[in-house]
Design a protein around this motif. Sequence first.
Motif, PDB file in Angstrom:
ATOM      1  N   PRO A   1       0.806  -1.230   0.000  1.00 16.33           N
ATOM      2  CA  PRO A   1       0.000   0.000   0.000  1.00 16.33           C
ATOM      3  C   PRO A   1       0.833   1.272   0.000  1.00 16.33           C
ATOM      4  CG  PRO A   1      -0.711  -1.509   1.747  1.00 16.33           C
ATOM      5  CD  PRO A   1       0.515  -2.105   1.140  1.00 16.33           C
ATOM      6  N   ASP A   2       1.935   1.293   0.752  1.00 17.47           N
ATOM      7  CA  ASP A   2       2.709   2.536   0.836  1.00 17.47           C
ATOM      8  C   ASP A   2       3.275   2.915  -0.527  1.00 17.47           C
ATOM      9  OD1 ASP A   2       2.104   2.643   3.478  1.00 17.47           O
ATOM     10  OD2 ASP A   2       4.007   1.764   4.164  1.00 17.47           O
TER      11      ASP A   2
ATOM     12  N   ASP B   1      -6.688  -6.856   7.004  1.00 12.42           N
ATOM     13  CA  ASP B   1      -5.643  -5.948   7.481  1.00 12.42           C
ATOM     14  C   ASP B   1      -5.055  -5.142   6.330  1.00 12.42           C
ATOM     15  OD1 ASP B   1      -6.082  -6.796  10.014  1.00 12.42           O
ATOM     16  OD2 ASP B   1      -4.211  -7.943  10.223  1.00 12.42           O
ATOM     17  N   LEU B   2      -4.925  -5.791   5.189  1.00 10.97           N
ATOM     18  CA  LEU B   2      -4.379  -5.102   4.019  1.00 10.97           C
ATOM     19  C   LEU B   2      -5.320  -3.970   3.581  1.00 10.97           C
ATOM     20  CD1 LEU B   2      -2.229  -4.980   1.800  1.00 10.97           C
ATOM     21  CD2 LEU B   2      -3.500  -6.754   0.557  1.00 10.97           C
TER      22      LEU B   2
ATOM     23  N   ASP C   1      -7.483  -2.463   5.371  1.00  7.09           N
ATOM     24  CA  ASP C   1      -7.458  -1.439   6.433  1.00  7.09           C
ATOM     25  C   ASP C   1      -6.310  -0.449   6.234  1.00  7.09           C
ATOM     26  OD1 ASP C   1      -9.656  -2.485   7.641  1.00  7.09           O
ATOM     27  OD2 ASP C   1      -8.601  -3.334   9.373  1.00  7.09           O
ATOM     28  N   ARG C   2      -5.187  -0.954   5.733  1.00 11.32           N
ATOM     29  CA  ARG C   2      -4.033  -0.065   5.545  1.00 11.32           C
ATOM     30  C   ARG C   2      -4.335   0.994   4.489  1.00 11.32           C
ATOM     31  NH1 ARG C   2       1.220  -3.573   4.805  1.00 11.32           N
ATOM     32  NH2 ARG C   2       2.168  -1.490   4.651  1.00 11.32           N
ATOM     33  N   TYR C   3      -5.151   0.645   3.514  1.00  7.32           N
ATOM     34  CA  TYR C   3      -5.582   1.651   2.519  1.00  7.32           C
ATOM     35  C   TYR C   3      -6.617   2.591   3.130  1.00  7.32           C
ATOM     36  CZ  TYR C   3      -3.246  -0.874  -1.272  1.00  7.32           C
ATOM     37  OH  TYR C   3      -2.308  -1.440  -2.086  1.00  7.32           O
TER      38      TYR C   3
ATOM     39  N   ALA D   1      -7.063   3.562   6.005  1.00 10.03           N
ATOM     40  CA  ALA D   1      -6.504   4.521   6.966  1.00 10.03           C
ATOM     41  C   ALA D   1      -6.109   5.832   6.285  1.00 10.03           C
ATOM     42  CB  ALA D   1      -5.300   3.894   7.667  1.00 10.03           C
ATOM     43  N   HIS D   2      -5.906   5.790   4.967  1.00  6.72           N
ATOM     44  CA  HIS D   2      -5.473   6.999   4.236  1.00  6.72           C
ATOM     45  C   HIS D   2      -6.629   7.726   3.565  1.00  6.72           C
ATOM     46  CE1 HIS D   2      -1.083   6.389   4.489  1.00  6.72           C
ATOM     47  NE2 HIS D   2      -1.440   5.127   4.653  1.00  6.72           N
TER      48      HIS D   2
END
Length: 284
Positions: free
Chosen positions: A128-129, A164-165, A167-169, A171-172
């Motif tokens: 994601p980053d 979880d993956l 969720d990481r997106y 969050a932005h």
Amino acid sequence: MQSQQHQDTATPAGIYDWLLGGHHHTRTDADAAITALKTFPFLCGVARANRDWLQRVVRFLVAGGVRQFLDIGSGYPAAGNVHEIAHEHAPGARVVYVDREPATVQAGRTMLAAAATATCIEGDLRSPDAILNHPEVRELLDFDRPVALLMVSVLPFVPGNATDLVDRYLAHLAPGSYLAVSHATAADDEHVRRQQVAACDRYNADVRGTMTLRTREEIRDLFHRTTLVDPGLVPVADWRPDRAHTPRTHAAGNGIDSSHALAVQLGAVGRVPEPGQEQHGNQR
Ligand SMILES: C[S@@+](CC[C@H](N)C(=O)[O-])C[C@H]1O[C@@H](n2cnc3c(N)ncnc32)[C@H](O)[C@@H]1O
């Protein structure tokens, strides 16, 4: 059809292109698709229903005011691409396509050579980053404003903890953003399920990358940080249908009610809530 020289293993992108009647696949992709189709004769109908769903989702989102789209696992260009649908209603809408398959990115960049508000980049959903900080993503998308994150039929190719993956997106993403996911699940009908699992095994033997079916609960869990839009998580053909669906007849065969077969592809859209409204989201 593409030249065979650089590819001797079928890819999900090429097989999907063949199922949709596109022209980007190789002979190897076509052979793998035909083999899977012999085991699970509804695959073309499922692919068509998935693609139709994506287009309805984009229309729904644009009508709701969304003007930015991040489409990860976008595949080869096909009829009714996201930017085309979005631009019909909102010519300034911004679209970034992402795929890990270099050939799809090349085809996407060729298609978009003259486009000022859409681009296609190579990236892996599992990073994601790298995607969110990619210079072309940053140039086109403003994450302080709502963005529609599209993960359409791509998460089956990502094993492990998809929630979880995702969720990481999320969050932005700003409040008012959306998550749209379609995902394959095992059929309820036992006969269909047997065919589907056999086709999946065959697919995984022939194709670069493994396909994972997730349960309905696992797919729903992907939306736990969002508020599901009506009608929630349903077979894609049943999500806000706008006309009589061809796939239901298109997929008929083998004495199986095609609605059982088409129910293997679920889809939903969730809205990222305003701060303080998280309790209305879909808790795990
Ligand atoms: C079945 S196609 C779906 C294409 C498009 N989203 C649609 O529904 O019309 C799946 C796509 O996901 C891409 N893909 C698979 N794993 C990926 C990953 N880890 N990161 C980015 N793309 C991926 C494949 O290359 C392929 O183009």
